[in-house]
Design an enzyme around this catalytic site. Structure first.
Site, PDB file in Angstrom:
ATOM      1  CD1 TRP A  38      -3.906   6.219   0.283  1.00  0.00           C
ATOM      2  CD2 TRP A  38      -4.580   5.745   2.364  1.00  0.00           C
ATOM      3  NE1 TRP A  38      -4.848   5.217   0.197  1.00  0.00           N
ATOM      4  CE2 TRP A  38      -5.284   4.917   1.463  1.00  0.00           C
ATOM      5  CE3 TRP A  38      -4.842   5.629   3.738  1.00  0.00           C
ATOM      6  CZ2 TRP A  38      -6.231   3.980   1.877  1.00  0.00           C
ATOM      7  CZ3 TRP A  38      -5.787   4.695   4.146  1.00  0.00           C
ATOM      8  CH2 TRP A  38      -6.468   3.881   3.225  1.00  0.00           C
ATOM      9  CG  ASN A  40      -5.361   2.355  -2.072  1.00  0.00           C
ATOM     10  OD1 ASN A  40      -5.219   3.564  -2.029  1.00  0.00           O
ATOM     11  ND2 ASN A  40      -6.059   1.768  -3.010  1.00  0.00           N
ATOM     12  CG  ASP A  41      -5.475  -1.264  -4.657  1.00  0.00           C
ATOM     13  OD1 ASP A  41      -5.787  -1.158  -3.477  1.00  0.00           O
ATOM     14  OD2 ASP A  41      -6.304  -1.237  -5.578  1.00  0.00           O
ATOM     15  CD1 TRP A  65      -7.791   5.706  -1.514  1.00  0.00           C
ATOM     16  CD2 TRP A  65      -9.264   7.344  -1.913  1.00  0.00           C
ATOM     17  NE1 TRP A  65      -8.215   5.596  -2.821  1.00  0.00           N
ATOM     18  CE2 TRP A  65      -9.125   6.593  -3.094  1.00  0.00           C
ATOM     19  CE3 TRP A  65     -10.135   8.432  -1.939  1.00  0.00           C
ATOM     20  CZ2 TRP A  65      -9.814   6.865  -4.274  1.00  0.00           C
ATOM     21  CZ3 TRP A  65     -10.829   8.714  -3.110  1.00  0.00           C
ATOM     22  CH2 TRP A  65     -10.670   7.933  -4.261  1.00  0.00           C
ATOM     23  CG  ASP A 170      -9.133  -2.122  -9.957  1.00  0.00           C
ATOM     24  OD1 ASP A 170      -8.827  -0.918 -10.064  1.00  0.00           O
ATOM     25  OD2 ASP A 170      -9.783  -2.568  -9.004  1.00  0.00           O
ATOM     26  CD  GLU A 222     -12.396  -2.510  -4.915  1.00  0.00           C
ATOM     27  OE1 GLU A 222     -12.749  -1.352  -5.141  1.00  0.00           O
ATOM     28  OE2 GLU A 222     -11.837  -2.839  -3.853  1.00  0.00           O
TER      29      GLU A 222
HETATM   30  C1  FRU Z   1      -9.001  -1.373  -4.417  1.00  0.00           C
HETATM   31  C2  FRU Z   1      -9.401  -0.073  -5.109  1.00  0.00           C
HETATM   32  C3  FRU Z   1      -9.386  -0.270  -6.615  1.00  0.00           C
HETATM   33  C4  FRU Z   1      -9.166   1.131  -7.126  1.00  0.00           C
HETATM   34  C5  FRU Z   1      -8.247   1.706  -6.080  1.00  0.00           C
HETATM   35  C6  FRU Z   1      -8.435   3.173  -5.824  1.00  0.00           C
HETATM   36  O1  FRU Z   1      -8.461  -1.207  -3.159  1.00  0.00           O
HETATM   37  O2  FRU Z   1     -10.665   0.337  -4.657  1.00  0.00           O
HETATM   38  O3  FRU Z   1     -10.534  -0.888  -7.129  1.00  0.00           O
HETATM   39  O4  FRU Z   1      -8.618   1.141  -8.408  1.00  0.00           O
HETATM   40  O5  FRU Z   1      -8.475   0.986  -4.888  1.00  0.00           O
HETATM   41  O6  FRU Z   1      -7.477   3.671  -4.964  1.00  0.00           O
END
Ligand code: FRU
Length: 501
Positions: A38, A40-41, A65, A170, A222
């Site tokens: 997985w 993400n950001d 996640w 963040d 975020e």
């Molecule tokens: C955005 C978020 C951020 C956080 C991260 C956790 O997608 O929710 O705010 O730091 O992903 O994985």
């Protein structure tokens, strides 16, 4: 033998069906995806010594996640990425809880303001991230690396910024030369507030001001970033505050931006209560710009996460990997009658270095034109005059009974991206959807650029004045492209399709 034959046939049929639609069919070729698990950001995007670094939210243990850590990839050209070992893993605390490494940024501390490096060392990398303890706390912490992000040490006096809150995250840090300080932008997501802090050493932070409670507040805030951005055709710059939050269509996610001024203390938007989106698609989120770019980049560059939390966990990419990243995009501001607007251009290899598959000029379309190109990995540019046509549609990833339709309605001047018949859509009730965005013709022409990559579509209209990014999951993979005109003739001024390597 008579009994075995039907079984064998059935087996072959099943294998063929599986093979036809195996998850790896969706693995993009020139968009970065982690080899497994997985993501993400994007995090900690920074340039140093010929290398662009992309750190990112990563679960080293699975394709959902969890265990958030910083994965790491590097590139010399922003196009071909090499995956490196996990940079900052989740860790155990003395009380039995774990600290996850949530989103954040990285800077090059070339003057050793932090004191983490040896005297005179100019290549120290410092990561500023949210230290997250599930259900308990979110605060900002730092770590440093003297070997180009390969190995890291966490600061022994972390966290460096703690408001005692559960949702505070963040951090995005830039160098502000006018005051010789670092400026951090960070959000209180549930309050729709971005805060600005300053620091001389990345360790001690002082609150400067707050901005918020305006713009899109349909979803929490975020991944903020504050960037000085050039205004096209002038010597001016303005500040752009980007925030990941809600989408034009309720309960999806997108990014919004505010254009304004920043005086080293306060961000002042040019207009109150104006809602502007970075990308009108459903799958562009959490983008942040690179720090420390060399002068050869006249414009800031960002990369976004391709996904939408609405259905991110369920996209049908199989058991190995889930989630990906956009192509790097440079951005600037353009003066329009409505005010300054963001424009974006994807950075992918100069066309001369790619293999041109097709080039068509001045072709009249009346009905359906089958474009003589098949494929699911390409970079397409189309300039078209709708002329008498009421609607023109570019169908891509087209096979028997399925296609993703990019449609232009000349009456409403709306460009839409319709994935309702794009292939697999039923894995989540909110996936099947149509995006619509107003795109006025210019001199009677619509110009679009489409980056297609197996399951990712990044669509740019009128030289990057609008962007729409989406996942699609075709099932039959014939990869046909057709162009149709309805209600009259349309004229293709130019159409080129390049394969991308
Ligand atoms: C955005 C978020 C951020 C956080 C991260 C956790 O997608 O929710 O705010 O730091 O992903 O994985």
């Amino acid at each position: 033998m008579k009994k075995i034959a039907p079984c064998l046939l059935f087996l072959l049929f099943s294998v063929a069906c599986f093979a036809q639609n195996k998850p790896q069919d969706y693995r993009p070729q020139y968009h970065y995806t982690a080899p497994k698990n997985w993501v993400n950001d994007p995090n900690g995007m920074v340039y140093l010594d010929g290398e662009y670094h992309l750190f990112y939210q990563y679960n080293p243990f699975g394709n959902v996640w969890g265990h958030m850590s910083w994965g790491h990839a590097v590139s010399k050209d922003l196009q071909k990425w090499e995956t490196l070992p996990v940079a900052l893993p989740e860790f155990d605390n003395a009380d039995g809880t774990q600290t996850m490494i949530f989103s954040g940024c990285a800077v090059i501390d070339s003057m050793n303001t932090s004191g983490f490096f040896e005297k005179g060392f100019t290549k120290g990398m410092v990561a500023i991230f949210t230290s997250h303890i599930e259900g308990k706390a979110q605060h900002q912490s730092i770590a440093y690396s003297a070997d180009k992000g390969r190995t890291w040490k966490r600061y022994d006096k972390n966290p460096v910024l703690d408001l005692g809150m559960k949702d505070f995250r963040d951090p995005n840090v830039i160098w502000y030369p006018e005051k010789q300080v670092w400026i951090m932008t960070v959000v209180k997501p549930l309050e729709y507030i971005a805060q600005f802090y300053e620091s001389k050493d990345l360790k001690n932070w002082t609150l400067l001001s707050e901005f918020g409670k305006q713009g899109d507040m349909t979803k929490i805030w975020e991944c903020p970033s504050l960037t000085k951005v050039p205004v096209e055709g002038t010597n001016e710059t303005k500040w752009v505050l980007m925030i990941s939050s809600g989408h034009r269509q309720k309960n999806y996610l997108a990014m919004q931006y505010f254009v304004g001024d920043f005086d080293g203390k306060t961000f002042t938007p040019q207009k109150q209560n104006e809602i502007l989106y970075v990308d009108e698609g459903k799958d562009f989120y959490a983008a942040i710009p690179f720090n420390n770019l060399p002068k050869s980049h006249a414009k800031p560059v960002m990369i976004g996460w391709i996904n939408d939390w609405e259905y991110a966990r369920e996209i049908p990419t199989g058991d190995t990997w889930r989630g990906g990243f956009s192509v790097a995009r440079e951005f600037s501001l353009k003066k329009t009658t409505d005010g300054l607007r963001l424009v974006q251009q994807p950075i992918i290899q100069p066309k001369s270095a790619q293999k041109e598959a097709l080039s068509v000029k001045n072709k009249v379309v009346n009905g359906t034109y089958e474009v003589p190109f098949k494929g699911e990995v390409f970079d397409l540019t189309l300039e078209i005059q709708p002329q008498q046509a009421k609607v023109v549609t570019l169908n891509v990833f087209q096979s028997q009974g399925e296609a993703t339709a990019i449609r232009y309605d000349a009456n409403t001047q709306e460009l839409s991206l319709d994935r309702t018949r794009s292939g697999q859509v039923n894995f989540h009730p909110r996936f099947s959807s149509v995006e619509r965005v107003k795109v006025p013709l210019k001199d009677g022409k619509l110009k679009i650029r489409l980056l297609a990559d197996k399951s990712i579509l990044e669509l740019f209209a009128q030289d990057g004045e609008q962007a729409l990014t989406e996942w699609v999951f075709p099932t039959k993979h014939e990869g046909r492209i057709t162009l149709t005109s309805e209600g009259g003739k349309a004229k293709i001024t130019t159409l080129s399709v390049y394969t991308v390597h």
